[in-house]
Every structure is written in C-alpha cells, then in structure tokens.
Design a protein around this motif. Structure first.
Motif: not given
Ligand code: GLN
Length: 348
Positions: A58, A61, A87-88, A90, A182, A186, A222, A224, A288, A306
C-alpha cells in the motif's frame, strides 16, 4: 427489558413492543453530478496525508488517484474521477461482513459476543482487548472484525471465505476478486493481527483456530473494489438491504439499521465522534484510502484517495464526503423549524 446492571455497559432499553417507524425523507438534490464535480475539483490539489506503509504494497499506491461516486437508492450511480480504479477494500469489508453475520445469527448473539461500543483506540489496538477483559467491543476495529469473521457460516476456512466473497459481491452487484499481491503483502506483515487473534482465543471470543480466522479476515481486506462499487454497496445498506442496481435483497432492513448504528460509533475509529459531529452520517474507512458514507433512505457516497490522516482515514475522501453531506443536506442530526420549511415551499 435490559437495564444496565453495573455502571455504563449499555443504555436502558424498554421499547421492543413499539413498532419501528421509518422517517428518512428522500434525497432532495437534483444536481448530484454538478456537486460531485464541484467537490472533486475543489479538493484535487490537497496533498496532506501519508500512504499506509505498514502494509508494504500500500506504500506504493499512486497518491494522486481521486474518485467520488454516489449511488441513489433509486438505482442511478453518478461518478467523477478514477471511479473504475480497483483498490483493496481493507477495513470497509468489516461493515459488510458484520451485516452478513447479524443476518445469520441475529443482533443479540452478535452484540453479546462482539459489542457495539467505540473502543476509543486505534483500529489495531491490543490494549483495547486487554482493557475490556477480552471483549472486542466493536465489529469495526480489527479485534471485533476478526471475531466477527469467524462467525461467518462455513465449516472450513475455505467455505467461510467463499461465503464472505459471495456476500460482499451481492452488496456490490458484481463478482469481486481477491488482489493476490495485497493478500501476500499483508499476510507477510500481519503479526499484530495474529497476536490479536491469539489474544481473542485466550479469552474464548474465537472458537476455532485463531490464525485461520485471521487468514479469512486478511483475504476479506484484500478484495478489490472501486469507488463505484463502494457507492453501490453502501446504497444497499441505505436501501433497507436491497441492492438498488440489481434489485437483489442482500440482508434485512433491520440488519442495515443495526449495522449503521455500529458503524456510526466506530467507522472512522477514534475520530468517529468528530466525524458524526461534523458530517452527521455513518461512514466506514479503509487504509487503502476508501471511505463509504451512508445516508439511510437516500443513497451512499464512495470516495477514494490513498493518503491518510493519523487515524488511518483518507484525507481527501473525508473532505469530499463532508462537502457533499453539507451541500445535499445529508446530516442525520440537522433539522429546520417545520414552519420555515413550509414558508419556503410557499405554503406558510
Ligand atoms: N487489513 C488492515 C489491517 O488489518 C485493515 C485496517 C484498515 O483498513 N484500517 O491492518
């Protein structure tokens, strides 16, 4: 009836037999596209905030990505900026997983095991668990979310993961996919979440293997999404549990109400009080850079940028949503005297 026995664990409740009425009004604003563009233009040059380097990937980004989308409960979706950038999800997943778990087990079982009060501490706090005798306190911080994820139906981790993915995909109205990079990044750096998992196990808040629960949790973080997806997912919670784009019922209306209450207390972690004070609608953020804000009965805003503030909330997404909440009159706590509204409408 449920009066607090010893101090301030919870508020007194004695209204189970009163029929729940809904009075949310509808989204009055006609100029959604115009306001979205206005907010995007106004905040695009803001360069405050830092990337989430504690998850290595991350930290790479693009800090200039900026997207704002709004989904109306009527089914229209409006967007400006990088709304198709994935983007993830999270921590935003926590809100939807919680809704799925309440749908499955009922509000009281989940409330007893997890709780709905703000911890007042950072999202990955170990101390919050220790200070509360192992009670996670809230499903929107990591400890509560890991324990909540464990309650997703499925006898194996693989089955639980499939159910999480299918449930979140139903909220989005499309099949969401795992971001393998990701997830790998992670998984290699989540010792703290593993520690929280083991701590929860020691307090019997997790029944099975704590590391398996953390693994499903890491996968859910994770997944998307895009800002567009967040708007639709949030609008499903704003629309009594029916996805306004696909028309599919995902959870019950009562589950949406309970979920949004839990989100209001802690969706932006230790800044949640300030957020409600200023913006006045429940919102959930992720590291993210995504935030989704929900206006019940009206719609939802998904925003993405981000760089984060000290609590881990996207700086620009907060600004954009704050702007739109004001401009569209979304604040749940705001009112005007009935008479002045009637006069404005020429009926006073
Ligand atoms: N996956 C992240 C973590 O567990 C989620 C945190 C967040 O988005 N605030 O640390």
């Amino acid at each position: 009836m449920n009066y607090p026995s010893d101090g301030n664990e919870t508020i007194p409740t004695d209204f189970d037999d009163v029929v729940q009425q809904v009075s949310t009004g509808s989204l009055a604003h006609q100029k959604i596209d115009e306001l979205l563009h206005e907010a995007h233009e106004r905040y695009s040059d803001v360069d405050d905030g830092l990337l989430a380097h504690y998850i290595p990937i991350l930290g790479h980004a693009d800090p200039d990505l900026f997207a704002i989308a709004m989904s109306h409960v009527g089914g229209s979706v409006h967007e400006v900026g990088d709304c198709q950038h994935e983007f993830s999800i999270q921590s935003i997943a926590k809100m939807f997983v919680y809704a799925l778990v309440v749908q499955e087990h009922g509000r009281e079982v989940v409330r007893e095991r997890i709780g709905v009060n703000n911890t007042g501490m950072p999202f990955n706090s170990v101390m919050a668990v220790e200070l509360n005798n192992g009670h996670p306190m809230n499903p929107m911080v990591n400890a509560g979310a890991i324990a909540t994820t464990e309650m997703i139906p499925g006898r194996t981790s693989a089955k639980k993961w499939e159910n999480v993915r299918a449930g979140l995909s139903a909220f989005a109205g499309r099949q969401l996919t795992l971001d393998d990079d990701v997830y790998a990044s992670e998984s290699e750096s989540n010792e703290r979440n593993k520690a929280v998992g083991r701590l929860l196990k020691s307090y019997r808040r997790i029944e099975g293997d704590p590391l398996a629960a953390v693994d499903v949790y890491t996968r859910q973080c994770s997944l998307n999404v895009t800002a567009y997806d967040l708007a639709v997912m949030g609008a499903t919670l704003a629309d009594g549990g029916v996805n306004p784009v696909t028309g599919q019922r995902v959870v019950d209306a009562d589950v949406c109400r309970d979920t949004l209450a839990a989100v209001a207390t802690s969706g932006l972690y230790e800044h949640s009080g300030d957020w409600l004070f200023e913006i006045g609608i429940p919102a959930k953020s992720g590291v993210s850079g995504g935030i989704v804000a929900i206006a019940p009965g009206k719609g939802a805003i998904g925003a993405f940028s981000p760089p984060l503030d000290i609590a881990g909330n996207s700086v620009k997404a907060q600004l954009a949503i704050g702007h739109l909440s004001r401009a569209m009159g979304l604040n749940l706590f705001a009112s005007a005297p009935e008479k002045s509204l009637l006069a404005k409408a020429g009926r006073g």
